[in-house]
Write an enzyme that holds these catalytic residues in place. Structure first.
Site, PDB file in Angstrom:
ATOM      1  N   HIS A 145       0.849  -1.191   0.000  1.00 44.54           N
ATOM      2  CA  HIS A 145       0.000   0.000   0.000  1.00 44.54           C
ATOM      3  C   HIS A 145       0.878   1.232   0.000  1.00 44.54           C
ATOM      4  CE1 HIS A 145      -4.332   0.754   0.229  1.00 44.54           C
ATOM      5  NE2 HIS A 145      -3.955   1.967   0.586  1.00 44.54           N
TER       6      HIS A 145
ATOM      7  N   SER B 206      -6.643   4.055   7.885  1.00 42.61           N
ATOM      8  CA  SER B 206      -7.242   3.740   6.589  1.00 42.61           C
ATOM      9  C   SER B 206      -6.408   2.671   5.861  1.00 42.61           C
ATOM     10  CB  SER B 206      -7.323   5.031   5.763  1.00 42.61           C
ATOM     11  OG  SER B 206      -7.555   4.757   4.414  1.00 42.61           O
TER      12      SER B 206
ATOM     13  N   LYS C  82      -7.247  -1.960   5.762  1.00 42.28           N
ATOM     14  CA  LYS C  82      -7.382  -2.783   4.551  1.00 42.28           C
ATOM     15  C   LYS C  82      -6.342  -3.904   4.547  1.00 42.28           C
ATOM     16  CE  LYS C  82      -7.316   1.043   2.117  1.00 42.28           C
ATOM     17  NZ  LYS C  82      -7.810   2.407   2.155  1.00 42.28           N
TER      18      LYS C  82
ATOM     19  N   ARG D 293     -13.344  12.263   3.578  1.00 38.08           N
ATOM     20  CA  ARG D 293     -12.076  12.974   3.810  1.00 38.08           C
ATOM     21  C   ARG D 293     -11.620  13.688   2.549  1.00 38.08           C
ATOM     22  NH1 ARG D 293      -8.286   8.473   4.966  1.00 38.08           N
ATOM     23  NH2 ARG D 293      -6.692  10.081   4.946  1.00 38.08           N
TER      24      ARG D 293
ATOM     25  N   ASP E 288     -14.125   2.313   5.890  1.00 40.13           N
ATOM     26  CA  ASP E 288     -13.022   3.095   5.316  1.00 40.13           C
ATOM     27  C   ASP E 288     -13.434   3.693   3.972  1.00 40.13           C
ATOM     28  OD1 ASP E 288     -10.255   4.104   5.175  1.00 40.13           O
ATOM     29  OD2 ASP E 288     -10.172   2.811   3.425  1.00 40.13           O
TER      30      ASP E 288
HETATM   31  N1  URA Z   1      -4.294   5.322   1.097  1.00 42.08           N
HETATM   32  C1  URA Z   1      -5.333   4.904   1.846  1.00 42.08           C
HETATM   33  O1  URA Z   1      -5.833   3.804   1.672  1.00 42.08           O
HETATM   34  N2  URA Z   1      -5.812   5.725   2.774  1.00 42.08           N
HETATM   35  C2  URA Z   1      -5.305   6.937   3.013  1.00 42.08           C
HETATM   36  O2  URA Z   1      -5.781   7.623   3.886  1.00 42.08           O
HETATM   37  C3  URA Z   1      -4.218   7.375   2.223  1.00 42.08           C
HETATM   38  C4  URA Z   1      -3.724   6.536   1.263  1.00 42.08           C
END
Ligand code: URA
Length: 444
Positions: free
Chosen positions: A91, A192, A196, A177, A170
């Protein structure tokens, strides 16, 4: 944090006030607020106020853990024990021109790792993998667990979006956001991202923590604190993880904009892409191979990744993935099938010299303004718009030379953006000494 008694009964305004005033919220309060947002009992405007309070007040380690847990528990936790091979994740904390997932997933799948990847849409000035994938005709990201498992077996990776069953909280917070000025918050990004990764059911994860002008947290110290907070969460939830801090001061690669970035990812897999995109993909891939024991060290890992790039098997995985997710696999050989903007204009250099800087955040904003990102939750994305940077930091330019091409919905929009883009280029007599792209490796 000030001490405070948990409130009795549920009052959204009272909890917002407590967070606003710096009181540490009790686990049950966080759980109650977030779960009621998911059911619609807490409306967007109260959630937006809470997000802003968190933005300014932060979350304590306990609050962060509870917030993350509430996100994870809003949907199912995947378990791919029946799929053979190490399950890995990646990520990025968000960048401009960051199409690395599209390159990395097929690379590691081609060496036998399995990547069930849940991505997000664009956030603030940064692009999102989901929006990029949506530019491939027919490509579907609404995958349930069974579909992800099938793709892991058939292709080696799956690129999914959040759904009502996978971390839906999320997904909803992310969209809010994006349009309420609450993106650049360390705990909100950490929760966030990690929610995941925790729910994906992985054996190991690598985090690409961006730092520099175009990163969500541009200050290197805050970016490192974000990396450590995410690794801390990984530890608390029993997930093996490593973070690489990578530079995001100028855009990554040359293309910024959804379809343009898919094209560039295909070119990278075909061995014709920009060196910086490949460099980040190789560094992240190597981390995953070493963490899972698929390679003994960085050199061996890179050699394996280079092999599957050069023999075409990574590109073949990409083609399989497009077909497997309902997309048109012919885009791989003919990227001209991707959406194309009707108008274009060139940004030209106002003076001769060396490119010393190109503010990635401003480039990202420019692409959002062209329609490549959202200003409201419900905005539709124009997949075809964006910019292709002909010149990047370190390059030498002539007066009037072409710096970049803007692709837009109208000639006026293209021209306006091209003028603005030319102003964003910092051109001077002396080249800058650039630090390496991968700045630091932090192990959990
Ligand atoms: N990637 C994400 O999944 N969430 C964030 O807040 C920023 C980048």
């Amino acid at each position: 944090m000030a001490e405070g008694q948990p409130v009795r009964g549920f009052s959204a305004p009272r909890l917002i006030e407590r967070k606003r005033d710096g009181v540490e919220l009790a686990p049950g309060e966080i759980e109650a607020f977030l779960s009621r947002f998911l059911t619609g009992e807490v409306p967007d405007y109260q959630m937006a106020a809470m997000l802003m309070a968190v933005f300014f007040r932060g979350l304590s380690p306990n609050e962060l853990e509870r917030w993350t847990l509430a996100l994870v528990q809003s949907g199912e936790r995947w378990d791919f024990r029946r799929v053979t091979g190490p399950k890995v994740g990646k990520h990025s904390t968000g960048g401009v021109g960051d199409k690395v997932t599209l390159v990395l997933a097929p690379l590691v799948a081609a060496v036998g790792l399995k990547m069930p990847k849940v991505s997000g849409r664009g956030l603030g000035h940064t692009g999102g993998t989901l929006d990029k994938l949506a530019s491939i005709p027919g490509f579907r990201t609404d995958l349930d667990r069974a579909a992800v498992e099938r793709l892991l077996n058939d292709v080696g990776y799956a690129l999914a979006g959040q759904s009502d069953s996978f971390v839906p909280l999320d997904r909803d917070l992310y969209a809010l956001r994006d349009v309420t000025g609450t993106v650049e918050s360390l705990p909100l990004v950490a929760a966030s991202v990690m929610s995941k990764k925790i729910a994906e059911g992985l054996d190991a994860v690598v985090l690409d923590v961006k730092t520099g002008a175009g990163a969500l947290l541009s200050d290197p110290e805050r970016a490192e604190a974000l990396a450590r907070a995410m690794l801390g969460l990984a530890g608390r939830f029993g997930l093996r993880a490593e973070a690489l801090m990578t530079r995001m001061d100028e855009p990554l690669g040359r293309a910024v904009g959804n379809a343009l970035e898919v094209r560039e990812a295909i070119e990278t897999l075909a061995g014709r892409g920009p060196a910086d995109v490949l460099e980040v993909a190789m560094a992240l891939g190597s981390s995953l191979l070493v963490q899972t024991g698929a390679a003994p060290d960085d050199d061996a890992a890179r050699a394996r990744l280079r092999w599957v790039l050069e023999d075409g098997s990574a590109l073949e995985r990409f083609r399989l993935s497009v077909a497997g997710q309902g997309g048109d696999p012919a885009v791989v050989d003919d990227p001209g099938r991707l959406p194309r903007a009707p108008a274009s204009a060139e940004a030209r250099a106002p003076r001769a010299g060396r490119v010393r800087g190109l503010d990635a955040r401003e480039v990202g904003r420019l692409v959002v303004a062209l329609g490549g990102g959202r200003l409201r939750k419900t905005d539709a994305i124009d997949p075809s718009v964006g910019v292709v940077l002909e010149q990047k930091v370190g390059d030498e330019v002539e007066t009037g030379g072409r710096l970049a091409t803007v692709h837009a919905a109208t000639p006026e929009a293209a021209l306006g953006a091209a003028q603005r883009l030319a102003e964003l280029y910092d051109i001077g007599p002396e080249p800058l000494k650039r630090p390496p792209l991968v700045l630091k490796r932090i192990t959990g």
